[in-house]
Design a protein around this motif. Structure first.
Motif, PDB file in Angstrom:
ATOM      1  N   ILE A  74       0.746  -1.123   0.031  1.00  0.00           N
ATOM      2  CA  ILE A  74       0.044   0.030   0.179  1.00  0.00           C
ATOM      3  C   ILE A  74       1.025   1.262   0.028  1.00  0.00           C
ATOM      4  O   ILE A  74       0.625   2.207  -0.626  1.00  0.00           O
ATOM      5  CB  ILE A  74      -1.024   0.096   1.222  1.00  0.00           C
ATOM      6  N   ALA A  75       1.981   1.253   0.674  1.00  0.00           N
ATOM      7  CA  ALA A  75       2.700   2.495   0.971  1.00  0.00           C
ATOM      8  C   ALA A  75       3.394   2.485  -0.307  1.00  0.00           C
ATOM      9  O   ALA A  75       3.480   3.726  -0.960  1.00  0.00           O
ATOM     10  CB  ALA A  75       3.790   2.236   2.001  1.00  0.00           C
ATOM     11  N   ARG A  76       3.882   1.478  -1.088  1.00  0.00           N
ATOM     12  CA  ARG A  76       4.611   1.526  -2.451  1.00  0.00           C
ATOM     13  C   ARG A  76       3.570   2.329  -3.394  1.00  0.00           C
ATOM     14  O   ARG A  76       3.924   3.028  -4.141  1.00  0.00           O
ATOM     15  CB  ARG A  76       5.108   0.128  -2.935  1.00  0.00           C
ATOM     16  N   ASP A  77       2.305   1.712  -3.340  1.00  0.00           N
ATOM     17  CA  ASP A  77       1.213   2.316  -4.309  1.00  0.00           C
ATOM     18  C   ASP A  77       1.051   3.899  -4.118  1.00  0.00           C
ATOM     19  O   ASP A  77       1.037   4.628  -4.940  1.00  0.00           O
ATOM     20  CB  ASP A  77       0.055   1.640  -4.161  1.00  0.00           C
ATOM     21  N   GLU A  78       1.291   4.080  -2.688  1.00  0.00           N
ATOM     22  CA  GLU A  78       0.912   5.788  -2.375  1.00  0.00           C
ATOM     23  C   GLU A  78       2.294   6.475  -2.874  1.00  0.00           C
ATOM     24  O   GLU A  78       1.723   7.577  -3.423  1.00  0.00           O
ATOM     25  CB  GLU A  78       0.779   5.710  -0.794  1.00  0.00           C
ATOM     26  N   VAL A  79       3.334   5.842  -2.999  1.00  0.00           N
ATOM     27  CA  VAL A  79       4.735   6.660  -3.274  1.00  0.00           C
ATOM     28  C   VAL A  79       4.453   6.871  -4.626  1.00  0.00           C
ATOM     29  O   VAL A  79       4.664   7.815  -5.252  1.00  0.00           O
ATOM     30  CB  VAL A  79       5.767   5.791  -2.775  1.00  0.00           C
ATOM     31  N   ALA A  80       3.972   5.602  -5.337  1.00  0.00           N
ATOM     32  CA  ALA A  80       3.796   5.768  -7.112  1.00  0.00           C
ATOM     33  C   ALA A  80       2.979   6.753  -7.388  1.00  0.00           C
ATOM     34  O   ALA A  80       3.122   7.622  -8.431  1.00  0.00           O
ATOM     35  CB  ALA A  80       3.511   4.465  -7.356  1.00  0.00           C
ATOM     36  N   ARG A  81       1.685   6.752  -6.566  1.00  0.00           N
ATOM     37  CA  ARG A  81       0.747   7.862  -7.060  1.00  0.00           C
ATOM     38  C   ARG A  81       1.165   9.237  -6.811  1.00  0.00           C
ATOM     39  O   ARG A  81       0.937  10.269  -7.704  1.00  0.00           O
ATOM     40  CB  ARG A  81      -0.496   7.374  -6.404  1.00  0.00           C
ATOM     41  N   ALA A  82       1.982   9.323  -5.515  1.00  0.00           N
ATOM     42  CA  ALA A  82       2.430  10.737  -5.294  1.00  0.00           C
ATOM     43  C   ALA A  82       3.552  11.300  -6.411  1.00  0.00           C
ATOM     44  O   ALA A  82       3.411  12.353  -6.917  1.00  0.00           O
ATOM     45  CB  ALA A  82       3.094  10.688  -3.934  1.00  0.00           C
ATOM     46  N   GLU A  83       4.389  10.336  -6.926  1.00  0.00           N
ATOM     47  CA  GLU A  83       5.218  10.509  -8.008  1.00  0.00           C
ATOM     48  C   GLU A  83       4.388  11.168  -8.916  1.00  0.00           C
ATOM     49  O   GLU A  83       5.203  11.899  -9.995  1.00  0.00           O
ATOM     50  CB  GLU A  83       6.316   9.292  -7.971  1.00  0.00           C
ATOM     51  N   ASN A  84       3.619  10.298  -9.196  1.00  0.00           N
ATOM     52  CA  ASN A  84       2.848  10.789 -10.465  1.00  0.00           C
ATOM     53  C   ASN A  84       2.259  12.019 -10.796  1.00  0.00           C
ATOM     54  O   ASN A  84       2.201  12.699 -11.334  1.00  0.00           O
ATOM     55  CB  ASN A  84       1.767   9.463 -10.998  1.00  0.00           C
ATOM     56  N   ARG A  85       1.561  12.190  -9.450  1.00  0.00           N
ATOM     57  CA  ARG A  85       0.914  13.707  -9.229  1.00  0.00           C
ATOM     58  C   ARG A  85       2.073  14.611  -9.564  1.00  0.00           C
ATOM     59  O   ARG A  85       1.843  15.766  -9.619  1.00  0.00           O
ATOM     60  CB  ARG A  85       0.288  13.587  -7.738  1.00  0.00           C
ATOM     61  N   VAL A  86       3.398  14.384  -8.793  1.00  0.00           N
ATOM     62  CA  VAL A  86       4.444  15.552  -8.904  1.00  0.00           C
ATOM     63  C   VAL A  86       4.911  15.654 -10.336  1.00  0.00           C
ATOM     64  O   VAL A  86       5.084  16.789 -10.866  1.00  0.00           O
ATOM     65  CB  VAL A  86       5.570  14.977  -8.122  1.00  0.00           C
ATOM     66  N   LYS A  87       5.144  14.247 -11.138  1.00  0.00           N
ATOM     67  CA  LYS A  87       5.189  14.546 -12.566  1.00  0.00           C
ATOM     68  C   LYS A  87       4.155  15.343 -13.371  1.00  0.00           C
ATOM     69  O   LYS A  87       4.327  16.296 -13.974  1.00  0.00           O
ATOM     70  CB  LYS A  87       5.307  13.099 -13.014  1.00  0.00           C
ATOM     71  N   GLU A  88       2.832  15.038 -13.157  1.00  0.00           N
ATOM     72  CA  GLU A  88       1.770  15.642 -13.694  1.00  0.00           C
ATOM     73  C   GLU A  88       2.002  17.415 -13.307  1.00  0.00           C
ATOM     74  O   GLU A  88       1.726  18.080 -14.305  1.00  0.00           O
ATOM     75  CB  GLU A  88       0.424  15.310 -13.270  1.00  0.00           C
ATOM     76  N   ALA A  89       2.048  17.724 -12.154  1.00  0.00           N
ATOM     77  CA  ALA A  89       2.203  18.974 -11.717  1.00  0.00           C
ATOM     78  C   ALA A  89       3.461  19.674 -12.441  1.00  0.00           C
ATOM     79  O   ALA A  89       3.409  20.768 -13.059  1.00  0.00           O
ATOM     80  CB  ALA A  89       2.157  19.108 -10.204  1.00  0.00           C
ATOM     81  N   SER A  90       4.475  18.868 -12.515  1.00  0.00           N
ATOM     82  CA  SER A  90       5.800  19.437 -13.100  1.00  0.00           C
ATOM     83  C   SER A  90       5.253  19.962 -14.601  1.00  0.00           C
ATOM     84  O   SER A  90       5.620  20.926 -15.239  1.00  0.00           O
ATOM     85  CB  SER A  90       6.725  18.561 -12.955  1.00  0.00           C
ATOM     86  N   ALA A  91       4.826  18.764 -15.133  1.00  0.00           N
ATOM     87  CA  ALA A  91       4.381  18.927 -16.680  1.00  0.00           C
ATOM     88  C   ALA A  91       3.537  19.942 -16.828  1.00  0.00           C
ATOM     89  O   ALA A  91       3.520  20.738 -17.611  1.00  0.00           O
ATOM     90  CB  ALA A  91       3.561  17.806 -17.028  1.00  0.00           C
ATOM     91  N   ALA A  92       2.595  20.276 -16.073  1.00  0.00           N
ATOM     92  CA  ALA A  92       1.688  21.323 -16.082  1.00  0.00           C
ATOM     93  C   ALA A  92       2.341  22.729 -15.817  1.00  0.00           C
ATOM     94  O   ALA A  92       1.865  23.765 -16.579  1.00  0.00           O
ATOM     95  CB  ALA A  92       0.371  21.168 -15.103  1.00  0.00           C
ATOM     96  N   LEU A  93       3.160  22.720 -14.982  1.00  0.00           N
ATOM     97  CA  LEU A  93       3.904  24.125 -14.624  1.00  0.00           C
ATOM     98  C   LEU A  93       4.892  24.297 -15.899  1.00  0.00           C
ATOM     99  O   LEU A  93       4.894  25.558 -16.245  1.00  0.00           O
ATOM    100  CB  LEU A  93       4.896  23.719 -13.407  1.00  0.00           C
ATOM    101  N   SER A  94       5.447  23.257 -16.448  1.00  0.00           N
ATOM    102  CA  SER A  94       6.239  23.641 -17.605  1.00  0.00           C
ATOM    103  C   SER A  94       5.483  24.028 -18.800  1.00  0.00           C
ATOM    104  O   SER A  94       5.835  25.202 -19.392  1.00  0.00           O
ATOM    105  CB  SER A  94       6.864  22.252 -18.000  1.00  0.00           C
ATOM    106  N   GLY A  95       4.434  23.562 -18.834  1.00  0.00           N
ATOM    107  CA  GLY A  95       3.464  24.129 -19.968  1.00  0.00           C
ATOM    108  C   GLY A  95       2.954  25.593 -19.808  1.00  0.00           C
ATOM    109  O   GLY A  95       3.086  26.274 -20.859  1.00  0.00           O
ATOM    110  N   TYR A  96       2.769  25.933 -18.534  1.00  0.00           N
ATOM    111  CA  TYR A  96       2.231  27.048 -18.299  1.00  0.00           C
ATOM    112  C   TYR A  96       3.583  28.064 -18.680  1.00  0.00           C
ATOM    113  O   TYR A  96       3.116  29.132 -19.098  1.00  0.00           O
ATOM    114  CB  TYR A  96       1.895  27.335 -16.733  1.00  0.00           C
TER     115      TYR A  96
END
Length: 199
Positions: free
Chosen positions: A138-160
């Motif tokens: 469960i912890a690994r899944d949470e970390v993976a989801r958090a990493e994906n959210r960070v990647k998505e946020a970084s991509a959105a910021l780069s696009g902006y």
């Protein structure tokens, strides 16, 4: 027949559960109790035919020893006999589990009792290992989801940044604020100078 009996507050195996760092639950107690009364526990207990030999042959009288009246020497026959000699009961009011073993000698009763406790401890350890693995998964899944959210946020910021031609929004806004502050300061100084000249 001798009947050594052991009782432990809040479940026979509470210390096993507490020592692992996992919260004890009544479901765990029921699972352990059911296991000790199961065919699997008997199979482990009867390795090298120990349990059957302890209750047959020279031990006991014709009525009490194994096999009983049906003369069934099969494993199922032994399991029925096992259920009459080993009793595991939970008092839901007090949360006390009692393990009672009847045997023809005190040594056999004690040995069977101790072996059942060992088997129960092994089961608790397996359950805790499984719970630990589930928690890690469960912890690994949470970390993976958090990493994906960070990647998505970084991509959105780069696009902006690309759309707005902004290299660094934080620094950009800081520079704007500094410029505004400088202009306000210059305005105040100019007004002060005008006020002095009009005197």
């Amino acid at each position: 027949m001798r009947s050594p009996q052991k009782e432990t507050q809040t479940g026979l195996f509470s210390s096993f559960l507490e020592s692992t760092g996992f919260a004890r639950s009544q479901d765990d107690t029921y699972a352990v109790n059911d296991y000790m009364a199961s065919r699997d526990a008997l199979a482990a207990l009867n390795q090298s035919d120990y349990f059957a030999q302890a209750y047959s042959g020279k031990h006991g009288d014709f009525i009490s020893r194994f096999p009983a009246f049906d003369f069934d020497r099969s494993f199922e026959g032994l399991y029925r006999y096992y259920g009459k000699q080993v009793d595991v009961s939970l008092d839901s009011t007090t949360s006390i589990t009692s393990l009672k073993v009847n045997a023809f000698t005190a040594q056999d009763a004690y040995r069977i009792n101790e072996r059942l406790l060992e088997l129960a401890e092994q089961l608790v350890n397996r359950m805790n290992d499984r719970a630990r693995q589930d928690t890690l998964a469960i912890a690994r899944d949470e970390v993976a989801r958090a990493e994906n959210r960070v990647k998505e946020a970084s991509a959105a910021l780069s696009g902006y940044r690309n759309e707005q031609n902004v290299f660094d929004p934080d620094k950009q806004s800081t520079l704007k604020l500094q410029q505004v502050a400088s202009l306000q300061q210059a305005l105040v100084e100019t007004r002060t100078q005008l006020a002095q000249r009009n005197r």
